[in-house]
Design a protein around this motif. Structure first.
Motif, PDB file in Angstrom:
ATOM      1  N   PHE A   1       0.810  -1.160   0.184  1.00 51.11           N
ATOM      2  CA  PHE A   1      -0.046  -0.053   0.214  1.00 51.11           C
ATOM      3  C   PHE A   1       0.730   1.396   0.023  1.00 51.11           C
ATOM      4  O   PHE A   1       0.596   2.285  -0.663  1.00 51.11           O
ATOM      5  N   HIS A   2       1.833   1.446   0.945  1.00 46.93           N
ATOM      6  CA  HIS A   2       2.898   2.372   1.098  1.00 46.93           C
ATOM      7  C   HIS A   2       3.482   2.708  -0.275  1.00 46.93           C
ATOM      8  O   HIS A   2       3.544   3.986  -0.675  1.00 46.93           O
ATOM      9  N   VAL A   3       3.950   1.829  -0.923  1.00 44.35           N
ATOM     10  CA  VAL A   3       4.863   2.011  -2.042  1.00 44.35           C
ATOM     11  C   VAL A   3       3.731   2.672  -3.390  1.00 44.35           C
ATOM     12  O   VAL A   3       4.211   3.660  -4.201  1.00 44.35           O
ATOM     13  N   THR A   4       2.622   1.995  -3.417  1.00 47.17           N
ATOM     14  CA  THR A   4       1.693   2.512  -4.323  1.00 47.17           C
ATOM     15  C   THR A   4       1.415   3.860  -4.275  1.00 47.17           C
ATOM     16  O   THR A   4       1.232   4.690  -5.150  1.00 47.17           O
ATOM     17  N   ASN A   5       0.930   4.206  -2.934  1.00 48.52           N
ATOM     18  CA  ASN A   5       0.571   5.728  -2.768  1.00 48.52           C
ATOM     19  C   ASN A   5       1.628   6.497  -2.963  1.00 48.52           C
ATOM     20  O   ASN A   5       1.451   7.758  -3.353  1.00 48.52           O
ATOM     21  N   THR A   6       2.942   6.139  -2.550  1.00 53.08           N
ATOM     22  CA  THR A   6       4.091   7.195  -2.795  1.00 53.08           C
ATOM     23  C   THR A   6       4.190   7.278  -4.351  1.00 53.08           C
ATOM     24  O   THR A   6       4.417   8.503  -4.635  1.00 53.08           O
ATOM     25  N   LEU A   7       4.255   6.182  -5.195  1.00 52.32           N
ATOM     26  CA  LEU A   7       4.289   6.553  -6.681  1.00 52.32           C
ATOM     27  C   LEU A   7       3.182   7.300  -7.220  1.00 52.32           C
ATOM     28  O   LEU A   7       3.506   8.274  -7.883  1.00 52.32           O
ATOM     29  N   ILE A   8       2.124   7.142  -6.785  1.00 51.85           N
ATOM     30  CA  ILE A   8       0.849   7.973  -7.033  1.00 51.85           C
ATOM     31  C   ILE A   8       1.154   9.574  -6.774  1.00 51.85           C
ATOM     32  O   ILE A   8       1.077  10.384  -7.546  1.00 51.85           O
ATOM     33  N   SER A   9       1.651   9.970  -5.608  1.00 54.79           N
ATOM     34  CA  SER A   9       1.771  11.029  -4.875  1.00 54.79           C
ATOM     35  C   SER A   9       2.825  11.735  -5.956  1.00 54.79           C
ATOM     36  O   SER A   9       2.734  12.857  -6.168  1.00 54.79           O
ATOM     37  N   ARG A  10       3.908  11.056  -5.815  1.00 55.95           N
ATOM     38  CA  ARG A  10       5.029  11.739  -6.462  1.00 55.95           C
ATOM     39  C   ARG A  10       4.926  12.303  -8.234  1.00 55.95           C
ATOM     40  O   ARG A  10       5.128  13.108  -8.630  1.00 55.95           O
ATOM     41  N   CYS A  11       4.204  11.194  -8.823  1.00 50.95           N
ATOM     42  CA  CYS A  11       4.166  11.332  -9.987  1.00 50.95           C
ATOM     43  C   CYS A  11       2.950  12.549 -10.303  1.00 50.95           C
ATOM     44  O   CYS A  11       3.285  13.278 -11.034  1.00 50.95           O
ATOM     45  N   MET A  12       2.039  12.647  -9.506  1.00 50.11           N
ATOM     46  CA  MET A  12       0.938  13.564  -9.679  1.00 50.11           C
ATOM     47  C   MET A  12       1.671  14.988  -9.224  1.00 50.11           C
ATOM     48  O   MET A  12       0.941  16.001  -9.757  1.00 50.11           O
ATOM     49  N   THR A  13       2.222  14.918  -8.426  1.00 46.20           N
ATOM     50  CA  THR A  13       2.987  16.248  -7.834  1.00 46.20           C
ATOM     51  C   THR A  13       3.732  16.840  -8.907  1.00 46.20           C
ATOM     52  O   THR A  13       3.864  18.072  -8.907  1.00 46.20           O
ATOM     53  N   ARG A  14       4.921  16.075  -9.482  1.00 51.89           N
ATOM     54  CA  ARG A  14       5.647  16.554 -10.395  1.00 51.89           C
ATOM     55  C   ARG A  14       5.265  17.062 -11.903  1.00 51.89           C
ATOM     56  O   ARG A  14       5.485  17.746 -12.443  1.00 51.89           O
ATOM     57  N   TYR A  15       4.247  16.468 -12.211  1.00 50.58           N
ATOM     58  CA  TYR A  15       3.441  16.566 -13.507  1.00 50.58           C
ATOM     59  C   TYR A  15       1.738  16.813 -13.501  1.00 50.58           C
ATOM     60  O   TYR A  15       1.362  15.986 -13.956  1.00 50.58           O
ATOM     61  N   PRO A  16       1.706  17.742 -12.651  1.00 52.70           N
ATOM     62  CA  PRO A  16       0.224  18.113 -12.801  1.00 52.70           C
ATOM     63  C   PRO A  16      -0.508  18.378 -14.333  1.00 52.70           C
ATOM     64  O   PRO A  16      -1.693  18.382 -14.033  1.00 52.70           O
TER      65      PRO A  16
END
Length: 449
Positions: free
Chosen positions: A411-426
């Motif tokens: 769960f933690h890895v999935t959410n971290t990936l989602i968060s970092r991708c969406m933050t860097r490329y809005p």
């Protein structure tokens, strides 16, 4: 129910999933009994439960033979347009070695059985489907095709599964437009006879047709074809000038000849092929490739400039190091005009090992890419993340990214990936999903688990 309008009752009866239920309806109501004769389709399947009871000494005498039920149904109906008979899926997996069944009660392509009832319904018949019981049919060669071609002059769609077929006596059927042969035993000369006898075919499905060595399809009117070659063959040939959609799965053909100049949609799955001979596909826009050696297959294809939608896949047993050198730069040099790119499971694992190089020339080559879909396993979080960032840094016009993450990723890895991708490329429209072998893909709403 008797107060309902007759057309509505007839519509309800026509929607019954199993035509054997008609018998109960006839007993329940005189109206049902009368109207049931106007039903124009038969859909009858032998369940595993019925099969088991027919073999049990305690229940055998109470079970009406399956063939008798069908013949009774045919005798009761006035006009029949569609017949679908067969055994249910659990029975299709029964092995001959397990039961040593030498009976013929479920040998549904038996000529004597079909000949008893088919002539009575052939005048109106437009669709006919038989799913035979392989345990009883695999060692008996059937001439049912000859019988069908002799009587069914209006037939437009024919499906036969799990049988050993003969083409002896097969007559031309110019009105047949759709043919499906699945888990059928044929010879090369038999397939040639199929080409000759069904000149009007527009849809052809050959799935697991065994016994072929140098199979060839030559059909001038064919528009859609699905062909799964079940065994290793010397060569596979398709000549179809009007073919638009082709799904071809082979093992290791020595030669692959595809002469289909109108082709627009190609799904090619091949472990390896020694040589390709294809005409130029000037209309090909959708391409799905699968191979044990994806890199070699990509390099050997003599086309690519017309492809807009590209989907890549390979089996998990592929040699990863041998394919890893084939990255996005090389991929887009073969397919310079691709706008939508999809990586099926394990294909992404190959390409994420090759980070996109930087530079204006690379960015220019990748500017046409608008959408990417990928299935991720995330063996190494930083490698996966770096690959995604590298792609987005170079594909400046990419506006949509669909990423399916394996359900076993924590769960933690999935959410971290989602968060970092969406933050860097809005600027990117992100679509997140989950996948696992043997299950349906599932979307993650708003990128949140």
């Amino acid at each position: 129910m008797d107060d309902l309008p007759p057309p509505l009752i007839l519509d309800i009866l026509s929607r019954l999933g199993d035509s054997a239920d008609l018998a109960s309806c006839r007993v329940a109501s005189k109206t049902f009994n009368s109207l049931s004769r106007d039903i124009r389709s038969i859909n009858l399947h032998c369940s595993f439960d019925r099969y088991a009871k027919s073999r049990c000494p305690l229940t055998r005498s109470s079970i009406t033979p399956f063939k008798t039920i069908l013949k009774n149904l045919v005798s009761e109906l006035r006009i029949v347009e569609s017949v679908t008979i067969g055994v249910d899926k659990p029975l299709r997996t029964v092995s001959y070695d397990d039961v040593e069944d030498e009976d013929d009660d479920l040998y549904l392509t038996e000529v004597n059985f079909v000949g008893e009832w088919l002539p009575k319904v052939s005048d109106g018949l437009t669709s006919f489907s038989i799913s035979d019981f392989w345990v009883q049919s695999c060692w008996r060669r059937s001439e049912v095709l000859s019988l069908i071609s002799s009587f069914c002059h209006k037939l437009a769609e024919l499906q036969i599964r799990n049988a050993w077929l003969s083409v002896d006596g097969l007559k031309p059927m110019p009105k047949l437009s759709k043919l499906t042969l699945e888990y059928i035993r044929l010879d090369d000369e038999d397939l040639n006879k199929v080409n000759e006898s069904f000149p009007g075919l527009q849809v052809l499905n050959l799935i697991g047709v065994g016994g072929l060595k140098d199979p060839k399809i030559h059909l001038l009117q064919l528009k859609a074809c699905r062909w799964t070659v079940s065994n290793a063959v010397y060569s596979v040939t398709i000549v179809a000038p009007n073919l638009v959609k082709l799904k071809l799965k082979c093992v290791r053909p020595r030669a692959l000849v595809i002469e289909t100049p109108s082709l627009a949609d190609l799904h090619l799955s091949v472990e390896e092929a020694s040589s390709f001979k294809v005409e130029e596909f000037v209309n090909l826009t959708n391409l799905h490739l699968e191979s044990l050696d994806l890199r070699r297959l990509l390099c050997s294809l003599p086309f690519g400039k017309t492809i807009k939608n590209l989907k890549l896949g390979l089996t998990k047993s592929s040699e990863l190091m041998g394919v890893a050198k084939f990255g996005f730069e090389s991929l887009l040099s073969v397919f310079p005009n691709v706008s939508s790119l999809t990586f099926t499971p394990w294909a992404w694992s190959i390409f994420e090992m090759y980070i996109c190089p930087e530079g204006d020339e690379i960015r220019s080559r990748m500017k046409g890419l608008k959408e990417i879909t990928a299935y991720l396993e995330i063996h190494d979080f930083e490698t996966t993340l770096s690959c995604i960032f590298s792609i987005l840094d170079n594909c400046t016009n990419l506006f949509e990214m669909k990423l399916f993450i394996h359900r076993d990723v924590v769960f933690h890895v999935t959410n971290t990936l989602i968060s970092r991708c969406m933050t860097r490329y809005p600027r990117v429209i992100w679509r997140w999903g989950m996948w696992k072998e043997g299950t349906e893909d599932a979307w993650i709403l708003d990128g949140v688990l």
